[in-house]
Design a protein around this motif. Structure first.
Motif, PDB file in Angstrom:
ATOM      1  N   LYS A  80       0.822  -1.208   0.000  1.00  0.00           N
ATOM      2  CA  LYS A  80       0.000   0.000   0.000  1.00  0.00           C
ATOM      3  C   LYS A  80       0.855   1.257   0.000  1.00  0.00           C
ATOM      4  CE  LYS A  80      -3.890   2.132   2.439  1.00  0.00           C
ATOM      5  NZ  LYS A  80      -4.835   1.997   3.599  1.00  0.00           N
ATOM      6  N   ALA A  81       1.968   1.223   0.731  1.00  0.00           N
ATOM      7  CA  ALA A  81       2.815   2.412   0.835  1.00  0.00           C
ATOM      8  C   ALA A  81       3.427   2.799  -0.499  1.00  0.00           C
ATOM      9  CB  ALA A  81       3.919   2.163   1.861  1.00  0.00           C
ATOM     10  N   ALA A  82       3.575   1.821  -1.415  1.00  0.00           N
ATOM     11  CA  ALA A  82       4.179   2.106  -2.718  1.00  0.00           C
ATOM     12  C   ALA A  82       3.129   2.224  -3.816  1.00  0.00           C
ATOM     13  CB  ALA A  82       5.177   1.010  -3.080  1.00  0.00           C
ATOM     14  N   GLY A  83       1.871   2.089  -3.464  1.00  0.00           N
ATOM     15  CA  GLY A  83       0.801   2.019  -4.456  1.00  0.00           C
ATOM     16  C   GLY A  83       0.697   3.218  -5.373  1.00  0.00           C
ATOM     17  N   ALA A  84       1.022   4.400  -4.878  1.00  0.00           N
ATOM     18  CA  ALA A  84       0.871   5.612  -5.684  1.00  0.00           C
ATOM     19  C   ALA A  84       1.797   5.625  -6.897  1.00  0.00           C
ATOM     20  CB  ALA A  84       1.131   6.845  -4.823  1.00  0.00           C
ATOM     21  N   CYS A 113      18.837  -5.839 -11.808  1.00  0.00           N
ATOM     22  CA  CYS A 113      18.905  -5.494 -10.388  1.00  0.00           C
ATOM     23  C   CYS A 113      17.564  -5.850  -9.757  1.00  0.00           C
ATOM     24  CB  CYS A 113      19.220  -4.018 -10.194  1.00  0.00           C
ATOM     25  SG  CYS A 113      19.495  -3.581  -8.457  1.00  0.00           S
ATOM     26  N   ILE A 114      17.571  -6.871  -8.911  1.00  0.00           N
ATOM     27  CA  ILE A 114      16.354  -7.384  -8.302  1.00  0.00           C
ATOM     28  C   ILE A 114      16.381  -7.133  -6.799  1.00  0.00           C
ATOM     29  CG2 ILE A 114      14.971  -9.446  -7.833  1.00  0.00           C
ATOM     30  CD1 ILE A 114      14.865  -8.600 -10.744  1.00  0.00           C
ATOM     31  N   PHE A 115      15.358  -6.479  -6.290  1.00  0.00           N
ATOM     32  CA  PHE A 115      15.232  -6.222  -4.854  1.00  0.00           C
ATOM     33  C   PHE A 115      14.468  -7.373  -4.197  1.00  0.00           C
ATOM     34  CE2 PHE A 115      16.114  -2.065  -6.573  1.00  0.00           C
ATOM     35  CZ  PHE A 115      16.934  -1.484  -5.610  1.00  0.00           C
ATOM     36  N   ASP A 116      15.104  -7.979  -3.200  1.00  0.00           N
ATOM     37  CA  ASP A 116      14.530  -9.118  -2.491  1.00  0.00           C
ATOM     38  C   ASP A 116      14.194  -8.765  -1.044  1.00  0.00           C
ATOM     39  OD1 ASP A 116      13.699 -11.797  -2.222  1.00  0.00           O
ATOM     40  OD2 ASP A 116      15.670 -12.418  -1.467  1.00  0.00           O
ATOM     41  N   ASN A 117      14.206  -7.486  -0.717  1.00  0.00           N
ATOM     42  CA  ASN A 117      13.847  -7.051   0.637  1.00  0.00           C
ATOM     43  C   ASN A 117      12.332  -6.850   0.714  1.00  0.00           C
ATOM     44  OD1 ASN A 117      14.201  -4.920  -1.192  1.00  0.00           O
ATOM     45  ND2 ASN A 117      14.808  -3.459   0.380  1.00  0.00           N
ATOM     46  N   THR A 118      11.631  -7.962   0.511  1.00  0.00           N
ATOM     47  CA  THR A 118      10.175  -7.925   0.361  1.00  0.00           C
ATOM     48  C   THR A 118       9.411  -8.106   1.675  1.00  0.00           C
ATOM     49  OG1 THR A 118      10.208 -10.288  -0.142  1.00  0.00           O
ATOM     50  CG2 THR A 118      10.272  -8.775  -2.009  1.00  0.00           C
ATOM     51  N   ALA A 119      10.084  -8.600   2.719  1.00  0.00           N
ATOM     52  CA  ALA A 119       9.367  -8.943   3.949  1.00  0.00           C
ATOM     53  C   ALA A 119       8.705  -7.732   4.591  1.00  0.00           C
ATOM     54  CB  ALA A 119      10.310  -9.617   4.943  1.00  0.00           C
ATOM     55  N   SER A 120       9.320  -6.559   4.431  1.00  0.00           N
ATOM     56  CA  SER A 120       8.744  -5.333   4.993  1.00  0.00           C
ATOM     57  C   SER A 120       8.040  -4.496   3.942  1.00  0.00           C
ATOM     58  CB  SER A 120       9.857  -4.503   5.642  1.00  0.00           C
ATOM     59  OG  SER A 120      10.773  -4.066   4.650  1.00  0.00           O
ATOM     60  N   GLY A 121       8.032  -4.990   2.693  1.00  0.00           N
ATOM     61  CA  GLY A 121       7.415  -4.229   1.617  1.00  0.00           C
ATOM     62  C   GLY A 121       8.313  -3.161   1.032  1.00  0.00           C
ATOM     63  N   ALA A 122       9.611  -3.194   1.350  1.00  0.00           N
ATOM     64  CA  ALA A 122      10.519  -2.145   0.886  1.00  0.00           C
ATOM     65  C   ALA A 122      10.920  -2.309  -0.571  1.00  0.00           C
ATOM     66  CB  ALA A 122      11.775  -2.124   1.759  1.00  0.00           C
ATOM     67  N   ALA A 123      10.815  -3.519  -1.115  1.00  0.00           N
ATOM     68  CA  ALA A 123      11.373  -3.801  -2.438  1.00  0.00           C
ATOM     69  C   ALA A 123      10.771  -2.924  -3.529  1.00  0.00           C
ATOM     70  CB  ALA A 123      11.176  -5.277  -2.780  1.00  0.00           C
ATOM     71  N   ALA A 124       9.464  -2.822  -3.585  1.00  0.00           N
ATOM     72  CA  ALA A 124       8.820  -2.076  -4.669  1.00  0.00           C
ATOM     73  C   ALA A 124       9.233  -0.610  -4.656  1.00  0.00           C
ATOM     74  CB  ALA A 124       7.309  -2.211  -4.576  1.00  0.00           C
ATOM     75  N   ALA A 125       9.237   0.004  -3.483  1.00  0.00           N
ATOM     76  CA  ALA A 125       9.623   1.415  -3.391  1.00  0.00           C
ATOM     77  C   ALA A 125      11.080   1.606  -3.775  1.00  0.00           C
ATOM     78  CB  ALA A 125       9.372   1.931  -1.980  1.00  0.00           C
ATOM     79  N   ASN A 126      11.950   0.698  -3.345  1.00  0.00           N
ATOM     80  CA  ASN A 126      13.365   0.792  -3.720  1.00  0.00           C
ATOM     81  C   ASN A 126      13.562   0.641  -5.207  1.00  0.00           C
ATOM     82  OD1 ASN A 126      14.964  -0.812  -0.803  1.00  0.00           O
ATOM     83  ND2 ASN A 126      14.208   1.258  -1.087  1.00  0.00           N
ATOM     84  N   ALA A 127      12.832  -0.291  -5.831  1.00  0.00           N
ATOM     85  CA  ALA A 127      12.964  -0.504  -7.279  1.00  0.00           C
ATOM     86  C   ALA A 127      12.518   0.722  -8.047  1.00  0.00           C
ATOM     87  CB  ALA A 127      12.157  -1.729  -7.693  1.00  0.00           C
ATOM     88  N   VAL A 128      11.408   1.309  -7.647  1.00  0.00           N
ATOM     89  CA  VAL A 128      10.923   2.513  -8.320  1.00  0.00           C
ATOM     90  C   VAL A 128      11.909   3.666  -8.143  1.00  0.00           C
ATOM     91  CG1 VAL A 128       9.120   4.280  -8.306  1.00  0.00           C
ATOM     92  CG2 VAL A 128       8.484   1.867  -8.205  1.00  0.00           C
ATOM     93  N   ALA A 129      12.452   3.802  -6.948  1.00  0.00           N
ATOM     94  CA  ALA A 129      13.416   4.872  -6.696  1.00  0.00           C
ATOM     95  C   ALA A 129      14.672   4.698  -7.547  1.00  0.00           C
ATOM     96  CB  ALA A 129      13.792   4.899  -5.209  1.00  0.00           C
ATOM     97  N   LEU A 130      15.115   3.448  -7.719  1.00  0.00           N
ATOM     98  CA  LEU A 130      16.288   3.201  -8.568  1.00  0.00           C
ATOM     99  C   LEU A 130      15.963   3.495 -10.026  1.00  0.00           C
ATOM    100  CD1 LEU A 130      19.159   2.165  -8.986  1.00  0.00           C
ATOM    101  CD2 LEU A 130      18.238  -0.161  -9.044  1.00  0.00           C
ATOM    102  N   LEU A 131      14.779   3.086 -10.468  1.00  0.00           N
ATOM    103  CA  LEU A 131      14.368   3.340 -11.847  1.00  0.00           C
ATOM    104  C   LEU A 131      14.311   4.845 -12.121  1.00  0.00           C
ATOM    105  CD1 LEU A 131      13.318   2.140 -14.524  1.00  0.00           C
ATOM    106  CD2 LEU A 131      11.017   2.357 -13.584  1.00  0.00           C
ATOM    107  N   GLN A 132      13.808   5.612 -11.176  1.00  0.00           N
ATOM    108  CA  GLN A 132      13.730   7.068 -11.357  1.00  0.00           C
ATOM    109  C   GLN A 132      15.112   7.671 -11.486  1.00  0.00           C
ATOM    110  OE1 GLN A 132      11.433   8.023  -7.863  1.00  0.00           O
ATOM    111  NE2 GLN A 132       9.473   7.891  -8.938  1.00  0.00           N
ATOM    112  N   ARG A 133      16.075   7.152 -10.756  1.00  0.00           N
ATOM    113  CA  ARG A 133      17.441   7.665 -10.866  1.00  0.00           C
ATOM    114  C   ARG A 133      18.021   7.355 -12.251  1.00  0.00           C
ATOM    115  NH1 ARG A 133      16.508   7.179  -5.566  1.00  0.00           N
ATOM    116  NH2 ARG A 133      17.851   8.276  -4.061  1.00  0.00           N
ATOM    117  N   LEU A 134      17.697   6.210 -12.794  1.00  0.00           N
ATOM    118  CA  LEU A 134      18.207   5.856 -14.118  1.00  0.00           C
ATOM    119  C   LEU A 134      17.515   6.620 -15.222  1.00  0.00           C
ATOM    120  CD1 LEU A 134      18.600   2.014 -13.634  1.00  0.00           C
ATOM    121  CD2 LEU A 134      20.428   3.655 -14.029  1.00  0.00           C
ATOM    122  N   SER A 135      16.291   7.051 -14.955  1.00  0.00           N
ATOM    123  CA  SER A 135      15.529   7.792 -15.958  1.00  0.00           C
ATOM    124  C   SER A 135      15.984   9.237 -16.066  1.00  0.00           C
ATOM    125  CB  SER A 135      14.035   7.744 -15.628  1.00  0.00           C
ATOM    126  OG  SER A 135      13.573   6.432 -15.616  1.00  0.00           O
TER     127      SER A 135
END
Length: 240
Positions: A15-19, A218-240
């Motif tokens: 939910k925290a990364a849903g936006a 680059c695959i984020f596996d820190n999924t237990a706390s839900g951090a992976a999706a937000a980290n992946a999006v943040a990395l993608l934004q840096r590459l963009s």
């Protein structure tokens, strides 16, 4: 053209990364509208029908790619020996992904020491059944010496860059021109979110590799706390 493939282990959207993702569609459709890769870890634990893989492939854009984790039957139970039947079954199941199968990930147990003859035969078997990238995340120190490096190079198997590294006594030594990074979360594995400074460095590294014409996952596996999706999006934004 070389690409940076950014994604997560699985495609859940907390939910925290849903936006950051569209509101309509299945979880996978929403995920694939933003990120261009995902790791299928469930294949490690249980088989899936080809129709399941077909449904997943149909849910993502043509440019999207999946990495599929090799079943623990081969890596942890058979320990890379006598895997021909299990490998054929795994290959038959994953045909449903078609051209969207981008990588087979082989994760080895920490207790598995390098046996050169066994490993050579196993990776030859993977190559016979799959035409995509092969990545190996070994976790016993014996897999990081010169013998292992030469073996992986000869087999054209990409040594995984893991964070935190397990069993690796020194700096990472690449075995192919491609990159496959698995970021498990640090300091608390599977839970910790990565800080901005780490993501800045990761983005610079990926950009440099792609700029040199090398594919980089680059695959984020820190999924237990839900951090992976937000980290992946943040990395993608840096590459963009």
């Amino acid at each position: 053209m070389a690409l940076a493939r950014i994604g997560c282990a699985g495609w859940s959207i907390p939910k925290a990364a849903g936006a950051a993702f569209p509101g309509e569609g299945s979880h996978l459709q929403r995920y694939a509208a933003v990120l261009n890769a995902a790791e299928i870890n469930s294949s490690f634990y249980r088989p899936h029908q080809p129709q399941t893989y077909e449904r997943w492939a149909a849910s993502v854009p043509d440019s999207f790619r999946f990495a599929v984790k090799a079943p623990k039957r081969m890596t942890h139970e058979l320990r890379l020996q006598d895997c021909a039947e299990a490998m054929r079954q795994f290959a038959a199941e994953t045909t449903g992904l078609g051209e969207k199968l981008g990588c087979v990930l082989v994760q080895l147990p920490p207790s598995l020491q390098l046996d050169a003859a066994t490993a050579t035969g196993f990776f030859a078997l993977v190559r016979e059944n799959f035409g995509c990238m092969i990545a190996c995340e070994a976790r016993h120190p014996s897999w990081f010496g010169d013998e292992a490096t030469a073996l992986l190079q000869a087999a054209q198997v990409t040594r995984v860059i893991a964070d935190p590294p397990k069993g690796q006594p020194g700096p990472h030594v690449a075995t192919t021109g491609a990159t496959y990074a698995r970021l498990h979360g640090s300091p608390r594995i599977y839970y910790s979110s990565y800080e901005d400074s780490f993501l800045d460095q990761a983005a610079a590294s990926l950009a440099g590799r792609v700029g040199d014409g090398r594919d980089a996952w680059c695959i984020f596996d820190n999924t237990a706390s839900g951090a992976a999706a937000a980290n992946a999006v943040a990395l993608l934004q840096r590459l963009s």
